[in-house]
Structure formats: structure tokens, C-alpha cells
Design a protein around this motif. Structure first.
Motif, PDB file in Angstrom:
ATOM      1  N   ARG A  33      92.240  24.752  28.592  1.00  0.00           N
ATOM      2  CA  ARG A  33      92.269  24.440  27.162  1.00  0.00           C
ATOM      3  C   ARG A  33      91.531  25.492  26.348  1.00  0.00           C
ATOM      4  NH1 ARG A  33      90.143  19.104  28.704  1.00  0.00           N
ATOM      5  NH2 ARG A  33      91.898  17.782  29.276  1.00  0.00           N
ATOM      6  N   ARG A  34      90.436  26.038  26.898  1.00  0.00           N
ATOM      7  CA  ARG A  34      89.638  27.008  26.140  1.00  0.00           C
ATOM      8  C   ARG A  34      90.385  28.308  25.921  1.00  0.00           C
ATOM      9  NH1 ARG A  34      85.038  25.131  29.226  1.00  0.00           N
ATOM     10  NH2 ARG A  34      85.227  26.930  30.608  1.00  0.00           N
ATOM     11  N   TRP A  35      91.098  28.787  26.963  1.00  0.00           N
ATOM     12  CA  TRP A  35      91.748  30.083  26.793  1.00  0.00           C
ATOM     13  C   TRP A  35      93.224  29.984  26.456  1.00  0.00           C
ATOM     14  CZ3 TRP A  35      95.548  30.051  30.260  1.00  0.00           C
ATOM     15  CH2 TRP A  35      95.332  29.600  31.558  1.00  0.00           C
ATOM     16  N   TRP A  36      93.768  28.765  26.299  1.00  0.00           N
ATOM     17  CA  TRP A  36      95.181  28.650  25.979  1.00  0.00           C
ATOM     18  C   TRP A  36      95.550  29.260  24.612  1.00  0.00           C
ATOM     19  CZ3 TRP A  36      99.265  27.516  28.937  1.00  0.00           C
ATOM     20  CH2 TRP A  36     100.501  27.416  28.287  1.00  0.00           C
ATOM     21  N   PRO A  37      94.770  29.070  23.536  1.00  0.00           N
ATOM     22  CA  PRO A  37      95.194  29.619  22.237  1.00  0.00           C
ATOM     23  C   PRO A  37      95.517  31.112  22.258  1.00  0.00           C
ATOM     24  CG  PRO A  37      93.460  28.025  21.897  1.00  0.00           C
ATOM     25  CD  PRO A  37      93.570  28.210  23.377  1.00  0.00           C
ATOM     26  N   PRO A  38      94.655  32.008  22.799  1.00  0.00           N
ATOM     27  CA  PRO A  38      95.057  33.412  22.825  1.00  0.00           C
ATOM     28  C   PRO A  38      96.271  33.679  23.702  1.00  0.00           C
ATOM     29  CG  PRO A  38      92.975  33.096  24.004  1.00  0.00           C
ATOM     30  CD  PRO A  38      93.254  31.842  23.253  1.00  0.00           C
ATOM     31  N   VAL A  39      96.419  32.944  24.792  1.00  0.00           N
ATOM     32  CA  VAL A  39      97.601  33.107  25.642  1.00  0.00           C
ATOM     33  C   VAL A  39      98.857  32.694  24.879  1.00  0.00           C
ATOM     34  CG1 VAL A  39      98.770  32.217  27.698  1.00  0.00           C
ATOM     35  CG2 VAL A  39      96.373  32.892  27.826  1.00  0.00           C
ATOM     36  N   ALA A  40      98.765  31.605  24.115  1.00  0.00           N
ATOM     37  CA  ALA A  40      99.909  31.150  23.322  1.00  0.00           C
ATOM     38  C   ALA A  40     100.268  32.159  22.240  1.00  0.00           C
ATOM     39  CB  ALA A  40      99.592  29.799  22.693  1.00  0.00           C
ATOM     40  N   ILE A  41      99.267  32.758  21.613  1.00  0.00           N
ATOM     41  CA  ILE A  41      99.528  33.783  20.596  1.00  0.00           C
ATOM     42  C   ILE A  41     100.264  34.969  21.217  1.00  0.00           C
ATOM     43  CG2 ILE A  41      98.430  35.483  19.075  1.00  0.00           C
ATOM     44  CD1 ILE A  41      96.250  33.354  18.567  1.00  0.00           C
ATOM     45  N   VAL A  42      99.825  35.368  22.397  1.00  0.00           N
ATOM     46  CA  VAL A  42     100.487  36.470  23.109  1.00  0.00           C
ATOM     47  C   VAL A  42     101.945  36.106  23.407  1.00  0.00           C
ATOM     48  CG1 VAL A  42     100.567  37.661  25.328  1.00  0.00           C
ATOM     49  CG2 VAL A  42      98.407  37.490  24.085  1.00  0.00           C
ATOM     50  N   GLY A  43     102.178  34.867  23.855  1.00  0.00           N
ATOM     51  CA  GLY A  43     103.542  34.437  24.139  1.00  0.00           C
ATOM     52  C   GLY A  43     104.417  34.441  22.905  1.00  0.00           C
ATOM     53  N   ALA A  44     103.871  33.962  21.791  1.00  0.00           N
ATOM     54  CA  ALA A  44     104.634  33.946  20.542  1.00  0.00           C
ATOM     55  C   ALA A  44     104.934  35.362  20.063  1.00  0.00           C
ATOM     56  CB  ALA A  44     103.876  33.163  19.481  1.00  0.00           C
ATOM     57  N   LEU A  45     103.976  36.262  20.215  1.00  0.00           N
ATOM     58  CA  LEU A  45     104.203  37.661  19.822  1.00  0.00           C
ATOM     59  C   LEU A  45     105.308  38.291  20.656  1.00  0.00           C
ATOM     60  CD1 LEU A  45     100.560  38.994  19.284  1.00  0.00           C
ATOM     61  CD2 LEU A  45     102.330  38.662  17.546  1.00  0.00           C
ATOM     62  N   SER A  46     105.379  37.946  21.929  1.00  0.00           N
ATOM     63  CA  SER A  46     106.431  38.514  22.772  1.00  0.00           C
ATOM     64  C   SER A  46     107.810  38.116  22.260  1.00  0.00           C
ATOM     65  CB  SER A  46     106.251  38.064  24.225  1.00  0.00           C
ATOM     66  OG  SER A  46     106.632  36.711  24.412  1.00  0.00           O
ATOM     67  N   LEU A  47     107.927  36.892  21.732  1.00  0.00           N
ATOM     68  CA  LEU A  47     109.203  36.427  21.195  1.00  0.00           C
ATOM     69  C   LEU A  47     109.579  37.145  19.901  1.00  0.00           C
ATOM     70  CD1 LEU A  47     108.825  32.596  21.735  1.00  0.00           C
ATOM     71  CD2 LEU A  47     110.666  33.996  22.662  1.00  0.00           C
ATOM     72  N   ALA A  48     108.566  37.549  19.144  1.00  0.00           N
ATOM     73  CA  ALA A  48     108.815  38.186  17.850  1.00  0.00           C
ATOM     74  C   ALA A  48     109.204  39.646  17.986  1.00  0.00           C
ATOM     75  CB  ALA A  48     107.571  38.060  16.965  1.00  0.00           C
ATOM     76  N   MET A  49     109.031  40.213  19.156  1.00  0.00           N
ATOM     77  CA  MET A  49     109.314  41.627  19.374  1.00  0.00           C
ATOM     78  C   MET A  49     110.718  41.830  19.927  1.00  0.00           C
ATOM     79  SD  MET A  49     105.675  42.545  21.208  1.00  0.00           S
ATOM     80  CE  MET A  49     106.051  44.285  21.412  1.00  0.00           C
ATOM     81  N   PRO A  50     111.295  43.002  19.714  1.00  0.00           N
ATOM     82  CA  PRO A  50     112.567  43.307  20.378  1.00  0.00           C
ATOM     83  C   PRO A  50     112.348  43.446  21.885  1.00  0.00           C
ATOM     84  CG  PRO A  50     111.709  45.254  19.280  1.00  0.00           C
ATOM     85  CD  PRO A  50     110.834  44.104  18.855  1.00  0.00           C
ATOM     86  N   VAL A  51     113.434  43.377  22.624  1.00  0.00           N
ATOM     87  CA  VAL A  51     113.350  43.558  24.083  1.00  0.00           C
ATOM     88  C   VAL A  51     112.756  44.930  24.376  1.00  0.00           C
ATOM     89  CG1 VAL A  51     114.700  43.819  26.195  1.00  0.00           C
ATOM     90  CG2 VAL A  51     115.267  42.012  24.554  1.00  0.00           C
ATOM     91  N   SER A  52     111.639  44.939  25.083  1.00  0.00           N
ATOM     92  CA  SER A  52     110.914  46.183  25.336  1.00  0.00           C
ATOM     93  C   SER A  52     109.867  45.935  26.397  1.00  0.00           C
ATOM     94  CB  SER A  52     110.225  46.676  24.052  1.00  0.00           C
ATOM     95  OG  SER A  52     109.284  45.715  23.591  1.00  0.00           O
ATOM     96  N   LEU A  53     109.278  47.006  26.909  1.00  0.00           N
ATOM     97  CA  LEU A  53     108.232  46.873  27.917  1.00  0.00           C
ATOM     98  C   LEU A  53     107.010  46.133  27.373  1.00  0.00           C
ATOM     99  CD1 LEU A  53     107.470  47.502  30.816  1.00  0.00           C
ATOM    100  CD2 LEU A  53     106.540  49.701  30.030  1.00  0.00           C
ATOM    101  N   PRO A  54     106.536  46.411  26.134  1.00  0.00           N
ATOM    102  CA  PRO A  54     105.409  45.620  25.613  1.00  0.00           C
ATOM    103  C   PRO A  54     105.724  44.133  25.514  1.00  0.00           C
ATOM    104  CG  PRO A  54     105.672  47.635  24.344  1.00  0.00           C
ATOM    105  CD  PRO A  54     106.861  47.541  25.243  1.00  0.00           C
TER     106      PRO A  54
END
Length: 283
Positions: A33-54
């Protein structure tokens, strides 16, 4: 379609899963629960990006988080050695985000997984945040809340049929449309029981906001599961059904906001109050 699915997935990652984790108990879950928020932000950012290595790298971080979450389910099962209906629902909620996480990685690669392309993989990410995590969680919470009431048997059925239906739908992706239809039917039946019990529960709680949220989630479930059943019938027998885009815009959005968000917020309010029946599921 992506315009409807991506925000729903982000809502699941950023709000529904972390709020829902506050309603679950398992060894190691407090740390998650403590570290989920930054992990979730990272996951959401991955969706907002075009298909790429980052984008793939960020998706891998999110997937790793979901695998750790699934590990808490294994730890809980070792600790409690219980497969009671409430426990099955809770374990399902802890495990299913890992399916979404794995699908997200492959979707961000732009590849295929077991023959499924990016469009279906994106829908799989959404499905296992809602039909997986949220639905199983709420089914377990409803069963927990009605454990001492006359609806105990119906609640136990819901807590088992929702995970069973979700699993059958997943198997149906590989076994064919008839198995997927069976899964949709089982899942629909379970979710309608959840809707009925949630509607009944709202009359017994004093928190006005929780009553409204439970009422909305109950009504929305009736409609969204009708759409899911119609889709499965269309796939199996060719009856008229909505397109994937319209399913995402109706079934997907309504499930995300009207059911998932409203239900977890309702139980979060009840958990924070004085009603012990609605505290963390199978704690």
C-alpha cells in the motif's frame, strides 16, 4: 476505442486499486500500500506514451508491482489455509492485477500474447482491473457485510461465482466463444447477486454518501452486465451486439465509474466508520 479504455485503466491503477487495497488484508500488504501510488503513476504514464522502449520499461515496473501484490495472496493462503468464499474473492482480487500487468507490458511492446494483438490486450488490462480486482473485491466485501444476515448463502454464492466467472472468461479466450459465454453468464449472475445485496445493504447503513454510492453501483451493474452478456451471445451465436468501441464507451466507462469507483468508495467510507461488518475483507 483507446480514448475510453485508457482513462478507465488509469482510474483503476491510480484510485480503485489503492483504495481497494485498504479494504484487504494479507501478509506484506501494508508495505505494498505504501509504494503502490508511485507504481500506479508509472503504469498510467506508460499508457499515455506511444509504443516505445521507455513505455515498455514503465509498464514493466507496473507489472512487477502487480506480481508482488499477487505474492501477498500466496502469503495469505499459506497463513490462513482457507478457501472460504470470502477468502476466494479476496485472493482473486490480489492476483488478477498481475494478468493486467503482464498484458500491459506486451501491449506497450506492440506485440501479441498467445495470439492476441494490442487492441485485445488493452481490453484485457481494463478487464482484470475491474472484472478481476474490483468485482472480486466488492463481492468479498458484500459477503463479509452480510455474513451474519439472512442473505449469507447468496453472498457466499456471489463471492465464488464472480471469481469463477472471471476465470471462465479468461479460459474462453483460448477455448472458444461457448466457454466465454458460459463465463459471462456465471459472472453476470454473480454480479447481479452482488448488485441485489449491495442494494439491500444500503438500507442498513447510516452514512448517506455510502448509501448513494451503493445504490448507484447496484443499478449500474444491472445494465453493464446485460451488455457483457449480450456481447458474449453475439460472439457465440451472432446475435446483434455493440462494437468494441461502443462496448468500451458504455460497458467499460460505466463499470469503471458507476460500479468500480462508486463501490470501493462506498465500502471505504463504511470501513472508516463504526460498522464492523464492512471492515477489511476476511481480516
Amino acid at each position: 476505442m483507446r480514448w475510453a479504455v485508457v482513462p478507465a485503466i488509469a482510474l483503476g491503477m491510480l484510485v480503485i486499486v489503492p483504495v481497494g487495497l485498504g479494504l484487504l488484508e494479507a501478509p506484506g500488504l501494508r508495505t505494498v500500500r505504501r509504494w503502490w501510488p508511485p507504481v500506479a503513476i508509472v503504469g498510467a504514464l506508460s499508457l499515455a506514451m506511444p509504443v516505445s522502449l521507455p513505455a515498455v520499461g514503465l509498464a514493466c515496473v507496473y507489472a512487477a508491482g502487480t506480481f508482488v501484490l499477487a505474492g501477498t495472496a500466496a502469503a495469505r493462503l499459506r497463513r490462513d489455509r482457507s478457501l472460504a468464499p470470502v477468502d476466494v474473492a479476496a485472493l482473486t482480487a490480489l492476483v488478477t492485477p498481475a494478468v493486467a500487468g503482464a498484458s500491459l507490458v506486451v501491449e506497450r511492446v506492440g506485440g501479441t500474447l498467445l495470439g492476441f494483438g494490442p487492441k485485445i490486450l488493452l481490453l484485457t488490462v481494463a478487464h482484470f482491473h475491474y472484472a478481476g480486482f474490483a468485482a472480486a473485491l466488492v463481492a468479498g466485501l458484500v459477503a463479509q457485510a452480510t455474513r451474519a444476515g439472512s442473505a449469507t448463502r447468496a453472498a457466499a454464492v456471489a463471492a465464488l461465482t464472480v471469481p469463477a466467472g472471471t476465470l471462465l472468461v479468461l479460459i474462453g479466450f483460448f477455448a472458444g466463444e461457448l466457454v466465454e459465454l458460459a463465463g459471462a453468464a456465471v459472472l453476470t449472475a454473480g454480479m447481479w447477486v452482488v448488485a441485489a445485496l449491495s442494494w439491500r445493504l444500503r438500507a442498513s447503513v447510516s452514512d448517506r454518501s455510502a448509501r448513494v454510492l451503493l445504490g448507484v453501483s447496484s443499478v449500474v451493474l444491472v445494465l453493464t452486465m446485460l451488455l457483457a452478456l449480450d456481447w458474449a451471445l453475439g460472439e457465440a451465436f451472432g446475435v446483434p451486439k455493440l462494437s468494441l468501441t461502443w462496448m468500451a464507451a458504455t460497458h467499460g466507462v460505466l463499470n469503471a465509474v458507476g460500479f468500480g469507483l462508486c463501490a470501493v468508495l462506498a465500502f471505504s467510507r463504511l470501513s472508516a466508520g463504526s460498522d464492523d461488518r464492512t471492515r477489511r475483507v476476511a481480516s
